[in-house]
Design an enzyme around this catalytic site. Sequence first.
Site, mmCIF file in Angstrom:
data_model
loop_
_atom_site.group_PDB
_atom_site.id
_atom_site.type_symbol
_atom_site.label_atom_id
_atom_site.label_comp_id
_atom_site.label_asym_id
_atom_site.label_seq_id
_atom_site.Cartn_x
_atom_site.Cartn_y
_atom_site.Cartn_z
ATOM 1 N N PHE A 187 24.471 55.185 43.293
ATOM 2 C CA PHE A 187 25.618 54.692 42.527
ATOM 3 C C PHE A 187 26.355 55.850 41.857
ATOM 4 O O PHE A 187 25.808 56.485 40.959
ATOM 5 C CB PHE A 187 25.144 53.689 41.474
ATOM 6 N N LYS B 89 18.453 43.776 50.638
ATOM 7 C CA LYS B 89 18.791 44.679 49.540
ATOM 8 C C LYS B 89 17.794 44.491 48.398
ATOM 9 O O LYS B 89 17.584 43.366 47.917
ATOM 10 C CB LYS B 89 20.214 44.374 49.076
ATOM 11 N N THR C 90 19.020 49.652 46.596
ATOM 12 C CA THR C 90 20.178 49.771 45.723
ATOM 13 C C THR C 90 19.785 50.263 44.339
ATOM 14 O O THR C 90 18.604 50.426 44.033
ATOM 15 C CB THR C 90 20.909 48.412 45.638
ATOM 16 N N ASP D 94 32.729 46.472 49.725
ATOM 17 C CA ASP D 94 31.859 45.978 48.660
ATOM 18 C C ASP D 94 32.501 44.727 48.073
ATOM 19 O O ASP D 94 33.084 44.751 46.986
ATOM 20 C CB ASP D 94 31.704 47.069 47.598
ATOM 21 N N GLU E 261 20.918 40.437 48.854
ATOM 22 C CA GLU E 261 19.999 40.966 47.849
ATOM 23 C C GLU E 261 18.857 40.016 47.508
ATOM 24 O O GLU E 261 19.061 38.809 47.311
ATOM 25 C CB GLU E 261 20.793 41.291 46.575
#
Length: 318
Positions: free
Chosen positions: A178, A132, A156, A17, A96
């Site tokens: 998450f 994303k 996400t 990440d 993203e």
Amino acid sequence: MASKLAQLRTMTTVVADTGDLDAVRHHRPMDCTTNPTIVLKAISGAGFEDRLAEAIRWGGGQTGSSQTVAAAVADRLAVRVGAALAHEVPGRVSTEVDADLSFDVEKSVSSGRRIIADYDRLGIDRKRILIKLAATWEGIRAAEILQGEGIDCNLTLVFSLAQAIACADAGVFLISPFVGRIMDWHAARTGQTYAPDEDPGVISVRAIYDYYKSNGIKTVVMGASFRNIGEIEALAGCDRLTIAPALLEKLDADTGHLEQRLSADRANRVELIALNEARFRWALNADAMATEKLSEGIRQFANDLHALRQLVHQRLAN
């Protein structure tokens, strides 16, 4: 004994990440994930000066308002960061869609197509890229359209089973639940310090994993947003885990035994749940944590996207 990171690789696909090329080269993850925060940090540091300069030169030749040009340059930079990472990993890179499009299906789809086209011009196949999107109802619908066009997506900011179910129903390739942010929300309200097996974020990902595996759902579960290695260890065996460099370092330095905690053949049986838009929105509304953290996450990514565009705007003006 091998490090915990080496042991983890035998049971889970390890994803980095980060946009830090040196960290990627050192830890050799299979995939990389990015977001506006990571892109902003990457281009502000060493290693991306030439790409930033090239994007600014390109922007200087574009027409339109200063805001439009700055946004286009920011998008170009996100793809350039992703392309650099794609050259370092054998697997996929997530890029993203702008957070400010999280409630616009049509514009999210157009953005996803444009990102894939930009990678194609750089010679990077779409099968190396994940688009994303935030797991809003609209983001999930956009992903459904993109998946139908052969463009794989990473949904996400997943904080609830309802989001995970809707993503699976839409046939998305991968979701990112998450862990740490869920724990943060509960810790702030209870003042409690959670052991890994009691961590609300860990429990949430395990519930999603059980739902998917017990029902033969192919969507990949990739735990994200970790606060400590205990959370990672508690999810060893999950399909994928995306981990920041600092925690990869800790795992690499630890030679203790790592137990596999998740496996498809040991998943708890969970009945399928039927969701439509009304049921999805009600389930999300009924979950204060998921509602608050989803909204907060979108705002944070939008703020960092704004900061990236401001940086570009200033460089274009000089």
